[in-house]
Design a protein around this motif. Structure first.
Motif, PDB file in Angstrom:
ATOM      1  N   PHE B 268       0.831  -1.196   0.000  1.00  0.00           N
ATOM      2  CA  PHE B 268       0.000   0.000   0.000  1.00  0.00           C
ATOM      3  C   PHE B 268       0.872   1.255   0.000  1.00  0.00           C
ATOM      4  CE2 PHE B 268      -1.281   3.444   2.830  1.00  0.00           C
ATOM      5  CZ  PHE B 268      -2.378   3.937   2.158  1.00  0.00           C
ATOM      6  N   GLY B 269       1.903   1.233   0.851  1.00  0.00           N
ATOM      7  CA  GLY B 269       2.661   2.454   1.165  1.00  0.00           C
ATOM      8  C   GLY B 269       3.358   3.048  -0.025  1.00  0.00           C
ATOM      9  N   HIS B 270       3.807   2.210  -0.967  1.00  0.00           N
ATOM     10  CA  HIS B 270       4.466   2.868  -2.095  1.00  0.00           C
ATOM     11  C   HIS B 270       3.483   3.460  -3.096  1.00  0.00           C
ATOM     12  CE1 HIS B 270       8.100   4.429  -3.651  1.00  0.00           C
ATOM     13  NE2 HIS B 270       7.449   4.436  -4.767  1.00  0.00           N
ATOM     14  N   PRO B 271       2.462   2.715  -3.532  1.00  0.00           N
ATOM     15  CA  PRO B 271       1.458   3.369  -4.386  1.00  0.00           C
ATOM     16  C   PRO B 271       0.893   4.641  -3.736  1.00  0.00           C
ATOM     17  CG  PRO B 271       1.118   1.017  -4.450  1.00  0.00           C
ATOM     18  CD  PRO B 271       2.205   1.263  -3.425  1.00  0.00           C
ATOM     19  N   GLU B 272       0.818   4.632  -2.406  1.00  0.00           N
ATOM     20  CA  GLU B 272       0.323   5.808  -1.689  1.00  0.00           C
ATOM     21  C   GLU B 272       1.086   7.084  -2.068  1.00  0.00           C
ATOM     22  OE1 GLU B 272      -2.102   6.564   0.220  1.00  0.00           O
ATOM     23  OE2 GLU B 272      -1.414   8.376   1.251  1.00  0.00           O
ATOM     24  N   VAL B 273       2.385   6.947  -2.306  1.00  0.00           N
ATOM     25  CA  VAL B 273       3.168   8.114  -2.726  1.00  0.00           C
ATOM     26  C   VAL B 273       2.582   8.685  -4.013  1.00  0.00           C
ATOM     27  CG1 VAL B 273       5.442   8.901  -3.471  1.00  0.00           C
ATOM     28  CG2 VAL B 273       5.245   7.171  -1.676  1.00  0.00           C
ATOM     29  N   TYR B 274       2.238   7.781  -4.942  1.00  0.00           N
ATOM     30  CA  TYR B 274       1.696   8.252  -6.221  1.00  0.00           C
ATOM     31  C   TYR B 274       0.239   8.668  -6.073  1.00  0.00           C
ATOM     32  CZ  TYR B 274       6.128   6.486  -7.511  1.00  0.00           C
ATOM     33  OH  TYR B 274       7.474   6.296  -7.549  1.00  0.00           O
ATOM     34  N   VAL B 275      -0.439   8.119  -5.070  1.00  0.00           N
ATOM     35  CA  VAL B 275      -1.810   8.549  -4.790  1.00  0.00           C
ATOM     36  C   VAL B 275      -1.828  10.050  -4.485  1.00  0.00           C
ATOM     37  CG1 VAL B 275      -3.698   8.384  -3.116  1.00  0.00           C
ATOM     38  CG2 VAL B 275      -2.668   6.313  -4.020  1.00  0.00           C
ATOM     39  N   VAL B 276      -0.849  10.535  -3.760  1.00  0.00           N
ATOM     40  CA  VAL B 276      -0.846  11.974  -3.483  1.00  0.00           C
ATOM     41  C   VAL B 276      -0.081  12.760  -4.542  1.00  0.00           C
ATOM     42  CG1 VAL B 276      -1.328  11.859  -1.027  1.00  0.00           C
ATOM     43  CG2 VAL B 276       1.025  11.701  -1.799  1.00  0.00           C
ATOM     44  N   LEU B 277       0.895  12.105  -5.200  1.00  0.00           N
ATOM     45  CA  LEU B 277       1.665  12.827  -6.218  1.00  0.00           C
ATOM     46  C   LEU B 277       0.796  13.209  -7.417  1.00  0.00           C
ATOM     47  CD1 LEU B 277       4.222  13.834  -7.679  1.00  0.00           C
ATOM     48  CD2 LEU B 277       4.587  11.498  -8.456  1.00  0.00           C
ATOM     49  N   LEU B 278      -0.009  12.253  -7.910  1.00  0.00           N
ATOM     50  CA  LEU B 278      -0.728  12.513  -9.162  1.00  0.00           C
ATOM     51  C   LEU B 278      -1.674  13.715  -9.057  1.00  0.00           C
ATOM     52  CD1 LEU B 278      -1.350   8.901 -10.508  1.00  0.00           C
ATOM     53  CD2 LEU B 278       0.404  10.530 -11.191  1.00  0.00           C
ATOM     54  N   PRO B 279      -2.478  13.830  -7.969  1.00  0.00           N
ATOM     55  CA  PRO B 279      -3.310  15.034  -7.888  1.00  0.00           C
ATOM     56  C   PRO B 279      -2.485  16.322  -7.866  1.00  0.00           C
ATOM     57  CG  PRO B 279      -4.079  13.391  -6.325  1.00  0.00           C
ATOM     58  CD  PRO B 279      -2.800  12.876  -6.892  1.00  0.00           C
ATOM     59  N   ALA B 280      -1.328  16.278  -7.195  1.00  0.00           N
ATOM     60  CA  ALA B 280      -0.499  17.486  -7.158  1.00  0.00           C
ATOM     61  C   ALA B 280       0.000  17.829  -8.556  1.00  0.00           C
ATOM     62  CB  ALA B 280       0.673  17.295  -6.195  1.00  0.00           C
ATOM     63  N   ILE B 281       0.414  16.803  -9.311  1.00  0.00           N
ATOM     64  CA  ILE B 281       0.845  17.040 -10.703  1.00  0.00           C
ATOM     65  C   ILE B 281      -0.316  17.632 -11.500  1.00  0.00           C
ATOM     66  CG2 ILE B 281       1.491  15.848 -12.844  1.00  0.00           C
ATOM     67  CD1 ILE B 281       3.836  15.249 -11.426  1.00  0.00           C
ATOM     68  N   GLY B 282      -1.507  17.099 -11.273  1.00  0.00           N
ATOM     69  CA  GLY B 282      -2.687  17.618 -11.979  1.00  0.00           C
ATOM     70  C   GLY B 282      -2.904  19.092 -11.694  1.00  0.00           C
ATOM     71  N   ILE B 283      -2.789  19.463 -10.422  1.00  0.00           N
ATOM     72  CA  ILE B 283      -2.956  20.861 -10.031  1.00  0.00           C
ATOM     73  C   ILE B 283      -1.931  21.724 -10.762  1.00  0.00           C
ATOM     74  CG2 ILE B 283      -2.587  22.442  -8.090  1.00  0.00           C
ATOM     75  CD1 ILE B 283      -3.825  20.130  -6.315  1.00  0.00           C
ATOM     76  N   VAL B 284      -0.673  21.246 -10.767  1.00  0.00           N
ATOM     77  CA  VAL B 284       0.397  22.020 -11.405  1.00  0.00           C
ATOM     78  C   VAL B 284       0.113  22.177 -12.903  1.00  0.00           C
ATOM     79  CG1 VAL B 284       2.848  21.949 -12.006  1.00  0.00           C
ATOM     80  CG2 VAL B 284       2.119  21.443  -9.672  1.00  0.00           C
ATOM     81  N   ILE B 285      -0.385  21.124 -13.546  1.00  0.00           N
ATOM     82  CA  ILE B 285      -0.688  21.210 -14.978  1.00  0.00           C
ATOM     83  C   ILE B 285      -1.710  22.318 -15.252  1.00  0.00           C
ATOM     84  CG2 ILE B 285      -1.841  20.005 -16.878  1.00  0.00           C
ATOM     85  CD1 ILE B 285      -0.680  17.409 -15.725  1.00  0.00           C
ATOM     86  N   GLU B 286      -2.793  22.330 -14.464  1.00  0.00           N
ATOM     87  CA  GLU B 286      -3.836  23.345 -14.695  1.00  0.00           C
ATOM     88  C   GLU B 286      -3.245  24.745 -14.577  1.00  0.00           C
ATOM     89  OE1 GLU B 286      -6.788  22.356 -15.661  1.00  0.00           O
ATOM     90  OE2 GLU B 286      -6.304  20.252 -15.272  1.00  0.00           O
ATOM     91  N   ILE B 287      -2.429  24.934 -13.530  1.00  0.00           N
ATOM     92  CA  ILE B 287      -1.907  26.273 -13.257  1.00  0.00           C
ATOM     93  C   ILE B 287      -0.879  26.681 -14.309  1.00  0.00           C
ATOM     94  CG2 ILE B 287      -0.613  27.657 -11.591  1.00  0.00           C
ATOM     95  CD1 ILE B 287      -1.955  25.960  -9.386  1.00  0.00           C
ATOM     96  N   VAL B 288       0.023  25.750 -14.666  1.00  0.00           N
ATOM     97  CA  VAL B 288       1.060  26.088 -15.646  1.00  0.00           C
ATOM     98  C   VAL B 288       0.426  26.422 -17.001  1.00  0.00           C
ATOM     99  CG1 VAL B 288       2.947  25.104 -17.005  1.00  0.00           C
ATOM    100  CG2 VAL B 288       2.984  24.894 -14.522  1.00  0.00           C
ATOM    101  N   ALA B 289      -0.559  25.626 -17.423  1.00  0.00           N
ATOM    102  CA  ALA B 289      -1.200  25.905 -18.709  1.00  0.00           C
ATOM    103  C   ALA B 289      -1.862  27.283 -18.686  1.00  0.00           C
ATOM    104  CB  ALA B 289      -2.229  24.821 -19.031  1.00  0.00           C
ATOM    105  N   THR B 290      -2.522  27.605 -17.560  1.00  0.00           N
ATOM    106  CA  THR B 290      -3.223  28.880 -17.486  1.00  0.00           C
ATOM    107  C   THR B 290      -2.259  30.069 -17.524  1.00  0.00           C
ATOM    108  OG1 THR B 290      -5.003  27.885 -16.220  1.00  0.00           O
ATOM    109  CG2 THR B 290      -4.803  30.278 -16.100  1.00  0.00           C
ATOM    110  N   PHE B 291      -1.201  30.008 -16.733  1.00  0.00           N
ATOM    111  CA  PHE B 291      -0.345  31.194 -16.612  1.00  0.00           C
ATOM    112  C   PHE B 291       0.789  31.233 -17.624  1.00  0.00           C
ATOM    113  CE2 PHE B 291      -2.396  30.979 -12.439  1.00  0.00           C
ATOM    114  CZ  PHE B 291      -3.021  32.214 -12.476  1.00  0.00           C
ATOM    115  N   ALA B 292       1.002  30.123 -18.349  1.00  0.00           N
ATOM    116  CA  ALA B 292       1.905  30.216 -19.494  1.00  0.00           C
ATOM    117  C   ALA B 292       1.097  30.500 -20.756  1.00  0.00           C
ATOM    118  CB  ALA B 292       2.716  28.940 -19.648  1.00  0.00           C
ATOM    119  N   ARG B 293      -0.232  30.509 -20.632  1.00  0.00           N
ATOM    120  CA  ARG B 293      -1.143  30.681 -21.774  1.00  0.00           C
ATOM    121  C   ARG B 293      -0.798  29.689 -22.867  1.00  0.00           C
ATOM    122  NH1 ARG B 293      -4.618  32.602 -19.062  1.00  0.00           N
ATOM    123  NH2 ARG B 293      -5.847  33.267 -20.845  1.00  0.00           N
TER     124      ARG B 293
END
Lengths: 225, 570
Positions: B268-293
Motif C-alpha cells: 500500500f505504502g508505495h502506491p500511496e506516494v503516487y496517490v498523493v503525487l498525481l493530484p499534485a501534478i494535476g494541479i500544477v498542470i492546470e496552473i502552468v497551462a493557465t499562466f503560461a497561456r
C-alpha cells in the motif's frame, strides 16, 4: 564524496561510496540540466507586452523529440545505475566470502549482546566470550555475523563499515564484514525499537591482530576460572 | 446521450434536496453539497497540518538543543519524542496530504470541472467526511491517553506495534491503528464517488480527452488507493487482533512473521506516494497551462504516463525492505522496477517543463507555487534514485538521507501543491481575490526556509545519521554535526512563522478581498464559467454547460483572445 563525511573502515565501504558517487554524477547531470532548462524557459518566455504564446500541441515530431530523446537517455542512465547497484549488492549481501571467525550479534530492548568465539575460534563452545554493547574484532580478517533479536526488530548498523542489516526475531540472518582500520566506531540501532531506541548504541572495537589475540587470551582465562 | 439524460434527472433530485435541507450551522454538518464537503476536508486538513507542523517544531527543538525545555511544550521525553515523530508522519500523510489533495480538491473540483451539479452519491460523500472527521478526532485523542501516543513510527512495524510489553502504549497504539483504519474507510467511500462521478456525470460533449487532467489524476489516484489499500486493511485487522486479542499473526514465537506486515504495508505504502503525487501534478498542470497561456505539451502522453506510473508503483514496494531480512536475491528485482519508475516520473516533469516553451508566463502567486513544485520535486525525484539502487541503500537506508528525500517529495506535493491549488481556486471558492503581495511574501518565506531545513539533513544522512533517535549527542561520530541540526531547526521555525501572513491573507481575503469575477485568470475549464462562488447545483438547471473542446486551448491562432473556454460553441 561520503568518505569526506565519515571514514571508510571496511573492505566494501569504498565500493558503496563509489556507487553513491556514480549515482551522484549521473543524476546530478540530469538534475542540473533539467533545472537549467527549466529556469531558462521561465526567463526566456516571461510575459512581454504584445507577445502572444505559441500554439504548440506536442504532436509535432520535431518538438516531441525534445521530450522523447531525454526520456530514452534517462533509461540508459538507469541501466548503468542498475548494473552498479546489483554488483555492489551481490558482493555485500548475496555473496558470503570464507570467514576467519564468526560472531553472534543479538539485539534486545535496548542493548546489543555480542558472542565472540574463544581460543578455539568456534561459537557455542564453553570458552565463548560474551559482552554487552562492545564488539571486539581484529582488523584485516573476514567475519561472519549471525544476527538475531530477542524481542522486536532492531537493525545492526555500523556506518563506518557502510553495513546495515535488520535483526528479526525468530530468524538468524548471516552476513559478513572485513574491518580494514583499527579503532573504535559507533554501532547504531537503525530500526525503531521502543522508547530506548535512541540510547541503543554499541561500539565496535577493531584491534590489530596481536592486541585482539591478547584480548581473547585475557577473557579466556577469566571465563575458564 | 442517454448518459447525460440520467445525469440531469439525478441533478434535479440532488438540487431539490439541498433546498429543503438543513439551514444555518447544521448546513455544514449535514450538507451534501460537494463544495461544502470539499471545504470541510480542506479546513480539517489545514488544521491537522498546523498540528503536524507544530509537532515538527517540538521534536526539531529537541534535536537541535537536546534536553531543552521546549517553549510551549516542556522537556521532551524519549517516549514523547517517538510519539511526536510517529504522529507527525501519520498526520501529514493521512490527515493532510490525502484529505487536502484528493478529498478537498477532488470534491470541490471534479463536479465543477466536468459540468455536473454534484457528486453522483452526495450522501456517501457526506458519510466519507464524517468518518474522516471521527478518525481525525481519534488520532488526536490517542496522544492524550494513559501511556501516551503510539511511538512505533508511521510504518508501525510489529512486533513493536503488536505487543504492549514492547511499545508500552497499550491504548495509544490501538487508537492509532483504529484511526488509520477509519481514515482508509473514509477514503474508500470518497474514492468510489470520484470514479463513478467522472465516468458518468460529465457534461454533454465532454469526451475522455476533454477532461481536465487534474480530475483524471484524482481519479487515477483513487483507483490506485482502492487497489492497494485492501491488503493493508487485512494487515491492520490482523495487527489489531495481535494487539487486543493476543493472536500471533506477526509473532514469530507463535508461528507468525513480522516481515508479513512490511509487505502488506509497503504494497500500500508505495502506491500511496503516487496517490498523493498525481493530484499534485494535476494541479500544477492546470496552473502552468493557465499562466503560461499554453496548450499542454501532450495531453495523452501525460494521461498514459500517469497510468503507467500507477501500474509500475505496484511492483516496487520491497525497495523499502532491502535490508529488512528478505531474501537478498529479491533486491535485484526491486532495484530494476524501482529505477524504471524514474522513466515515467521524468516524463511527467519533462512534459510540464516543455509546456513552458513558447509561453507567455506571468508570475502570479499560484504560478510561483506551481513552478516551485517542479523545481523542488526534481530534487526529491533524483535523490530517490540513490535509495532505489540496492547497493547504495545498504548505507543510506533509515538515515536522514531518506528522510530528506521523502520530504522533498511530500513537501512539494502536500504543502506546495496545496498552496498552489488554494491560491488558484480561492477566487472561485470564496468569490474574492487573495492579496498578491502577502501571497508572495508567504511563498518566498516558505520555499527558502524549506530548502534550509532539508539540505542539511541530506548531509547528516550521508554522514551516517539514523532516524528516530532523540539525542545524537550519545553517538560520538554524530555529535559534532550539531550545527547542521540547528540550521534545520531554525529554518523550520522561520518557515512556520511565515505561515502567519498566509492565514491572515486567507481569512481576511475571504471576507474583505476584492470581488472576483467568474473567470479572473481567463482560464478554459468549466468551473470558471459559473458564478464565484458557484451556487448550489453549480449552474442554474437550464444553463448546465456543454463541452466543445479540450481544456488547454490557450493562444489558439484562430482566436483573438488567448483562451478558449471549453463551453463556447466557437
Amino acid at each position: 564524496m561520503v568518505e569526506r563525511l565519515i571514514q571508510q573502515a571496511s573492505s566494501y565501504a569504498h565500493s558503496i561510496d563509489g556507487l553513491i558517487l556514480l549515482v551522484t554524477v549521473l543524476v546530478g547531470f540530469w538534475f542540473l540540466l533539467a533545472e537549467g532548462i527549466f529556469f531558462w524557459l521561465i526567463w526566456r518566455f516571461r510575459a512581454k507586452p504584445g507577445v502572444k504564446s505559441q500554439y504548440i500541441t506536442g504532436k509535432e515530431k520535431h518538438l516531441k523529440r525534445w521530450v522523447t530523446i531525454p526520456h530514452a537517455l534517462v533509461l540508459v542512465c538507469d541501466v548503468f545505475i542498475i548494473i552498479g547497484a546489483v554488483q555492489v549488492w551481490y558482493n555485500v549481501k548475496q555473496h558470503l566470502p570464507e570467514a576467519d571467525a564468526t560472531v553472534r550479534v543479538i539485539g534486545q530492548q535496548w542493548a546489543w549482546i555480542f558472542q565472540h568465539p574463544g581460543l578455539d575460534n568456534e561459537l557455542d563452545t564453553g570458552d565463548d566470550i560474551w559482552t554487552t554493547d562492545d564488539l571486539y574484532v581484529a582488523a584485516d580478517k573476514t567475519y561472519h555475523f549471525q544476527l538475531q533479536s530477542r524481542d522486536v526488530l532492531h537493525s545492526f548498523s555500523v556506518p563506518v563499515f557502510r553495513l546495515k542489516q535488520d535483526a528479526v526475531p525468530g530468524r538468524t540472518i548471516t552476513g559478513w564484514f572485513h574491518p580494514t582500520v583499527a579503532g573504535t566506531f559507533d554501532i547504531q540501532c537503525a530500526e525503531i525499537c521502543g522508547i530506548g531506541h535512541g540510547v541503543m548504541l554499541g561500539r565496535i572495537n577493531v584491534q590489530d591482530a596481536t592486541e585482539h589475540a591478547a584480548w581473547i587470551a585475557l577473557n579466556n582465562s577469566v571465563s575458564a576460572q | 446521450m442517454a448518459q447525460a439524460a440520467t445525469v440531469e434527472t439525478h441533478g434535479h433530485e440532488a438540487h431539490g434536496q439541498g433546498h429543503h435541507g438543513p439551514e444555518g450551522i447544521l448546513k455544514y454538518i449535514w450538507s451534501t453539497d460537494h463544495k461544502i464537503i470539499g471545504m470541510q476536508y480542506l479546513f480539517t486538513g489545514m488544521f491537522m497540518g498546523l498540528i503536524g507542523g507544530l509537532m515538527a517544531y517540538v521534536f526539531r527543538m529537541q534535536l537541535a538543543f537536546p534536553g531543552i525545555s521546549v517553549p510551549g511544550f516542556g522537556v521532551v521525553s524519549p517516549g514523547e519524542y517517538n510519539a511526536l515523530v510517529t504522529n507527525h508522519g501519520s498526520i501529514m500523510i493521512f490527515w493532510v496530504a490525502m484529505p487536502v489533495l484528493i478529498a478537498a480538491f477532488g470534491n470541490y473540483l471534479i463536479p465543477l470541472m466536468i459540468g455536473a451539479d454534484d457528486m453522483v452519491f452526495p450522501r456517501l460523500n457526506r458519510l466519507s467526511y464524517q468518518i474522516f472527521l471521527a478518525s481525525a478526532i481519534l488520532i488526536l485523542a490517542s496522544l492524550f491517553v494513559e501511556g501516551g501516543g503510539f511511538g512505533g513510527a508511521w510504518t508501525s512495524y510489529p512486533p513493536l506495534s503488536a505487543n504492549e510489553n514492547y511499545n508500552l502504549t497499550r491504548l495509544g497504539s490501538t487508537l492509532w491503528l483504529s484511526a488509520v483504519a477509519l481514515e482508509f474507510v473514509a477514503f474508500l467511500l470518497g474514492g468510489i464517488n470520484f470514479i463513478v462521478t467522472l465516468m458518468n456525470a460529465r457534461a454533454p460533449g465532454m469526451k475522455a480527452y476533454d477532461i481536465p487532467l487534474v480530475a483524471w489524476m484524482i481519479v487515477i489516484a483513487s483507483i490506485l488507493f482502492m487497489l492497494s489499500v485492501g491488503p493493508l486493511m487485512a494487515g491492520a485487522v490482523m495487527l489489531l487482533f495481535d494487539q487486543t486479542l493476543g493472536t500471533g499473526f506477526y509473532d514469530p514465537l507463535r508461528g507468525g512473521d513480522p516481515i508479513l506486515w512490511q509487505h502488506l504495508f509497503w504494497f500500500f505504502g508505495h502506491p500511496e506516494v503516487y496517490v498523493v503525487l498525481l493530484p499534485a501534478i494535476g494541479i500544477v498542470i492546470e496552473i502552468v497551462a493557465t499562466f503560461a497561456r499554453k496548450k499542454l505539451f501532450g495531453y495523452k502522453i501525460m494521461l498514459y504516463t500517469a497510468v503507467a506510473t500507477g501500474v509500475l508503483s505496484f511492483f516496487v514496494w520491497a525497495h523499502h525492505q532491502f535490508v529488512a531480512g528478505i531474501d537478498p536475491r529479491m533486491a535485484n528485482v526491486f532495484t530494476v522496477t524501482t529505477l524504471l519508475i524514474s522513466v515515467p516520473i521524468a516524463e511527467l516533469l519533462f512534459v510540464i517543463i516543455a509546456t513552458l516553451y513558447g509561453g507567455s508566463i506571468t508570475f502570479t502567486t499560484p504560478m510561483l507555487w506551481a513552478l516551485a513544485f517542479i523545481a523542488e520535486f526534481l530534487i526529491g525525484g533524483v535523490t530517490g534514485i540513490f535509495l532505489g539502487a540496492s547497493g547504495a541503500d545498504i548505507y543510506l537506508h533509515d538515515t536522514y538521507f531518506v528522510l530528506a528525500h521523502f520530504h522533498y517529495t511530500f513537501f512539494p506535493i502536500a504543502i506546495i501543491g496545496t498552496f498552489a491549488a488554494l491560491s488558484f481556486w480561492f477566487p472561485k471558492m470564496f468569490g474574492r481575490m487573495m492579496n498578491e503581495t502577502l501571497g508572495k511574501i508567504h511563498f518566498w518565506g516558505t520555499v527558502i526556509p524549506f530548502n534550509f531545513i532539508f539540505i542539511p539533513l541530506f548531509v547528516l544522512g550521508l554522514g551516517g545519521q539514523h532516524r528516530r533517535i532523540y539525542n545524537f549527542q550519545n553517538f560520538p561520530e554524530l555529535a559534532e554535526m550539531q550545527p547542521l541540526r540547528i540550521v534545520a531547526t531554525v529554518s523550520l521555525i522561520v518557515m512556520l512563522l511565515f505561515q502567519i501572513p498566509f492565514f491572515y491573507n486567507l481569512f481576511h481575503s475571504m471576507r474583505k478581498g476584492p470581488k472576483a469575477d467568474r473567470n479572473p485568470w481567463r482560464s478554459n475549464t468549466l468551473e470558471w464559467t459559473t458564478e464565484s462562488p458557484p451556487p448550489h447545483g453549480n449552474w442554474p438547471p437550464d444553463q448546465m454547460p456543454k463541452v466543445y473542446r479540450g481544456p488547454y486551448e490557450y493562444s489558439h491562432p484562430d482566436r483573438a483572445e488567448d483562451y478558449w473556454p471549453q463551453n463556447l460553441p466557437n
